[in-house]
Every structure is written in structure tokens, then in C-alpha cells.
Design a protein around this motif. Structure first.
Motif, PDB file in Angstrom:
ATOM      1  N   LEU A 440       9.856 -48.499 -15.463  1.00 14.91           N
ATOM      2  CA  LEU A 440      10.611 -48.000 -14.316  1.00 14.91           C
ATOM      3  C   LEU A 440      10.517 -48.960 -13.133  1.00 14.91           C
ATOM      4  CD1 LEU A 440       9.737 -44.183 -14.418  1.00 14.91           C
ATOM      5  CD2 LEU A 440      11.665 -45.381 -15.468  1.00 14.91           C
ATOM      6  N   ARG A 441       9.355 -49.583 -12.949  1.00 23.32           N
ATOM      7  CA  ARG A 441       9.212 -50.563 -11.864  1.00 23.32           C
ATOM      8  C   ARG A 441      10.113 -51.760 -12.102  1.00 23.32           C
ATOM      9  NH1 ARG A 441       3.692 -49.119 -11.972  1.00 23.32           N
ATOM     10  NH2 ARG A 441       3.258 -50.846 -13.418  1.00 23.32           N
ATOM     11  N   ASN A 442      10.190 -52.217 -13.358  1.00 25.63           N
ATOM     12  CA  ASN A 442      11.053 -53.352 -13.688  1.00 25.63           C
ATOM     13  C   ASN A 442      12.522 -53.041 -13.444  1.00 25.63           C
ATOM     14  OD1 ASN A 442       8.890 -54.923 -14.491  1.00 25.63           O
ATOM     15  ND2 ASN A 442       9.039 -54.333 -16.651  1.00 25.63           N
TER      16      ASN A 442
END
Length: 468
Positions: A440-442
Motif C-alpha cells: 500500500l505504501r508503494n
């Protein structure tokens, strides 16, 4: 100097009218002496003599700032500012329905979601739920309380002779071009019946996706998801987090003449022209699951389920999305990814979820700082650690003024966590993977906490509000 909480029996020594006229707030007694907070620099000689003649109490004034007097008069002695057209409305409730109608109209204008009318041993009061918090608005004379309750019960077609059992009803409010339903719930308590009026209305201007609180990327992702011909889209969050408003705004955008849109709701909070809305009635067997079975024989394109509560409803929602329908629903989870775990707990195989889930969205409502009284405060080292960048020298804090009922906040805004389900995330669902934070961060997926911090940095809300 801030005033500590004053006992009810002391407050009741003055009526609301007297307190505002005298500009005094009683806070304790000793024998025949009454101690009052008074405006600093004001002469109370004549007022003290008048009170002593009327009540027998000798008055001793403790001078404090005029702003504190005004703030606490609003807190303990509600003025009938909006209802002043009817004179001393609180004392003349028995005169007719005008007070009740003005009360509901005031609540509508102040964006109140619920009106609480309640009776206690020593006092009766009316509270408004504004921005998710209850605020005492009026005090009702005990002798008038039963009359007010009976007026409400008559208008909502409840049995006025039944005072031992809870009852539910509705009032159709139609006044000054404002037309909406008010849901009425009565509850017997040891001191009398408590009534809650829920205003089943949404101001039309709020039912636009661009107004709700999505940032640009989230809005693009969400609009792409709702444009798909089939699949399941879940809106997640606790009760009162604004899920229904998001769904109504979505349906308004999708409402086209070429599509058949069906909804099953509990309750129908906002009527939309061109959409076939059904009210849940579990007592006669009209449940989410049974309505959904019937919907599938009504040639639908888009279906909205008010809530996925159980395995049967979840299975029907999954099956409907598999057979070429776009399904919207809500589910009670704290995070967007948590909705997948919740469905699995309900007994839905993970491969079905992976094949049907198009998007999961989590949301919360955050109170906005009152623009009239919010103040800058220097950021402490602890505050700097909480805020992104760690180099912010100040932030805004709530103070309170007459315009925001001394809460420090006025209005609310939704914050979102929007997760489009792509092939990689679908595979993680099949594998039962719960830790997808790195993925999700990517994808630059903003969490609810990050969205809240962005509002703090923008001066829209306080750190205390997002820390709740």
C-alpha cells in the motif's frame, strides 16, 4: 479564570431569564449567602438588593472576565435565541405545536442529526447532536415536559397512553420549503419517557463526491472503481462515520436513465429521484438477503445494500457481483483491508472475495476547528514528532465561542483510506495475507491517520481530534 462545574441545585436558584438579566452565575451557598460569578468592573449593587428581596439570599460577587460569564451563561442557561419569535417559548410549550416545529427547524438549520428530549429527577433538558457531539440547548420546565412528549407522540402517531414500552414513529416535517422525515423513538426511563428525534435528511449540497473529503488521487481511484460494470465495492467504518452519505453521493453520480438502480436500506435516509429504494422490514421477513434475492429478478444494473451484517447477506452480495452486477454496501470494520478479514470470518471463501472485490474504502468524520475562534499554538517536541516533517513550529487548537456553542469545532469533514484491488492485492487475498502495508505504501495509499495529520497541517482540525 475558568469556572469549575457547578451543581445543578445551585444553577436552578436562578431561572434562565434571571441569569441573563442579572449577568450573574450562582456557584455555591453558605447559609443565607449566595456566591455568584459576576462581570469584572460592573456595579451589582442594585441587582444584589433586588435578589435579596426576592430570594432572601445575601449576594457576594466574585469578579471574572466578561467572556467567561458569557460562555458559562450559554453553557448553563440556554437562551431561546432562535425560538424567540414565539416569546417565552420554553415556558409556553403547552400553547401548541409551534415550539416543536421551530425546534426541528432550528435543528435542521444547525445541521443537527438528533434531538434528545430527556427528563431527570431535578430537571428536563433538550440536547442537539452537532458534529457527532451532544450539546445541551434548552431546559424545559418539568410541568411542561409531559405536554411536549404528548405533542410529539400525537404527531408521530404513537399511543400516548402507553408509557411502559418503547415505541417508534415518524413525523413528516413540511415547513418553509423544508420537507423531510423525522424518526421518533420513545424510551421509558425511571423519571419519564425519553424521546429521540432523528432528522432523516441530508442537505443536497453535501451529496457530491467532490465535496466529501477525497483527495485528488482518492477521488480518481474511487470514480474509476464505480464506473466498472460489475463487482463489489465496500465502504467501511463504525456507526456515524458518514458511510451512508458517501453511498448516496455515489448513487447520485451513477443515477442515469439507462440504468436500473435498486437499494435496500435501514432506514431510507434520503430519497433520490430515479432510484428504487426499499425500506428494510425484518419483522415481516424483508431482510437484506431476501430483498437481494428479489432484486436479482428485477433486472438490476446497480444494487446498494445498506449493510452486510451476516453470512447470508455476504454470500448473496458476492453471488450478485459474480453474475454481472455492481454492488455497493457497508461493513463495520476499522480499516479498509479489515473488511476482507471480516468477510472471511463470515465464512466467505477468500477466492470469491479476490474475484469480486473491486475496492474497499475506510472513512471517519473529523470535526473542523471553528474558523471564528481557532488559535495558533506553539508546537511542543511531542507535537512535532507526531506531524510529518518534524519541523512544524505551530499548530491550531480549539478554544470555543458563541458561534460554535463553545465546543471549538464547527462542521465535519470525511477522511478516507481508498484501496483499489488490483491483481497483486487480489492474489494476497487468495493467499490470506493480512500484512500488505508495504504494498500500500508503494502505491501511495494514504491511511486514515495520515489523512488526519494532513488536516492538522492544513489548520483544519486539532491534534486532539485525530487522536481520539
Amino acid at each position: 479564570m475558568s469556572i469549575e462545574k457547578i451543581p445543578t441545585e445551585i444553577i436552578q436558584l436562578f431561572s434562565s431569564k434571571q441569569a441573563w438579566e442579572y449577568q450573574l452565575i450562582p456557584y455555591k451557598t453558605e447559609g443565607n449567602t449566595l456566591f455568584c460569578y459576576a462581570i469584572e468592573g460592573k456595579d451589582y449593587t442594585e441587582t444584589s438588593i433586588e435578589i435579596e428581596v426576592l430570594s432572601g439570599y445575601r449576594i457576594i460577587c466574585n469578579a471574572i472576565a466578561e467572556q467567561e460569564i458569557s460562555k458559562n451563561l450559554q453553557l448553563y442557561y440556554r437562551k431561546t435565541n432562535v425560538l424567540k419569535k414565539s416569546g417565552n417559548a420554553i415556558d409556553n410549550i403547552t400553547a401548541g405545536q409551534d415550539f416543536l416545529m421551530q425546534l426541528i427547524e432550528e435543528a435542521f438549520d444547525c445541521y443537527v442529526s438528533d434531538i434528545h428530549i430527556e427528563c431527570y429527577d431535578e430537571r428536563c433538558r433538550i440536547r442537539f447532536r452537532i458534529d457527532g457531539k451532544l450539546i445541551e440547548r434548552y431546559v424545559v420546565e418539568r410541568r411542561n415536559y409531559a405536554s411536549l412528549i404528548n405533542q410529539i407522540k400525537i404527531l408521530s402517531r404513537l399511543d400516548i397512553s402507553e408509557k411502559r414500552l418503547p415505541q417508534d414513529g415518524r413525523i413528516l416535517f413540511n415547513r418553509h420549503e423544508k420537507k423531510f422525515d423525522v424518526r421518533v423513538s420513545s424510551l421509558p426511563t425511571i423519571y419519564g419517557e425519553k424521546i429521540v428525534l432523528r432528522l432523516l435528511t441530508r442537505h443536497v449540497e453535501l451529496l457530491e463526491l467532490v465535496r466529501l473529503g477525497f483527495n485528488e488521487k482518492q477521488l480518481n481511484d474511487y470514480e474509476n472503481a464505480i464506473s466498472k460494470p460489475y463487482g463489489l465495492i465496500l465502504i467501511c467504518g463504525p456507526t456515524g462515520s458518514g458511510k451512508s452519505t458517501t453511498l448516496y453521493a455515489t448513487l447520485r453520480k451513477l443515477n442515469k436513465e439507462c440504468d436500473n438502480i435498486l437499494t435496500i436500506e435501514d432506514p431510507v435516509e434520503y430519497t433520490l429521484e430515479g432510484i428504487n429504494q426499499v425500506q428494510l422490514k425484518e419483522e415481516i421477513g424483508l431482510t437484506f438477503a431476501s430483498a437481494l434475492r428479489t432484486f436479482l429478478r428485477q433486472d438490476p444494473d446497480i444494487i446498494m445494500l445498506g449493510e452486510i451484517r451476516d453470512q447470508e447477506t455476504a454470500q448473496m452480495a458476492i453471488r450478485s457481483s459474480l453474475t454481472g452486477h455492481l454492488i455497493f454496501s457497508t461493513i463495520h470494520t476499522n480499516t479498509a483491508w479489515g473488511s476482507i478479514t471480516r468477510l472471511i470470518d463470515m465464512g466467505i471463501p477468500s477466492y470469491f472475495i479476490a474475484n469480486t472485490l473491486v475496492m474497499c474504502v475506510a472513512q471517519r468524520l473529523v470535526r473542523l476547528l471553528c474558523p471564528h475562534c481557532k488559535q495558533k499554538a506553539a508546537a511542543t517536541s511531542d507535537v512535532k514528532k507526531m506531524l510529518p516533517g518534524n519541523n512544524n513550529e505551530y499548530h491550531y487548537v480549539a478554544t470555543g465561542c458563541e458561534k460554535c456553542y463553545y465546543t471549538g469545532y464547527s462542521g465535519r469533514k470525511a477522511i478516507y483510506e481508498v484501496i483499489p484491488i488490483d491483481n497483486e492485492l487480489a492474489q494476497k487475498i487468495r493467499e490470506g495475507e493480512q500484512d500488505v502495508d508495504a504494498i500500500l505504501r508503494n502505491r501511495n495509499i494514504i491511511t486514515l491517520h495520515q489523512a488526519g495529520l494532513d488536516m492538522v497541517l492544513a489548520g483544519e482540525t486539532s491534534i486532539e481530534e485525530i487522536s481520539i
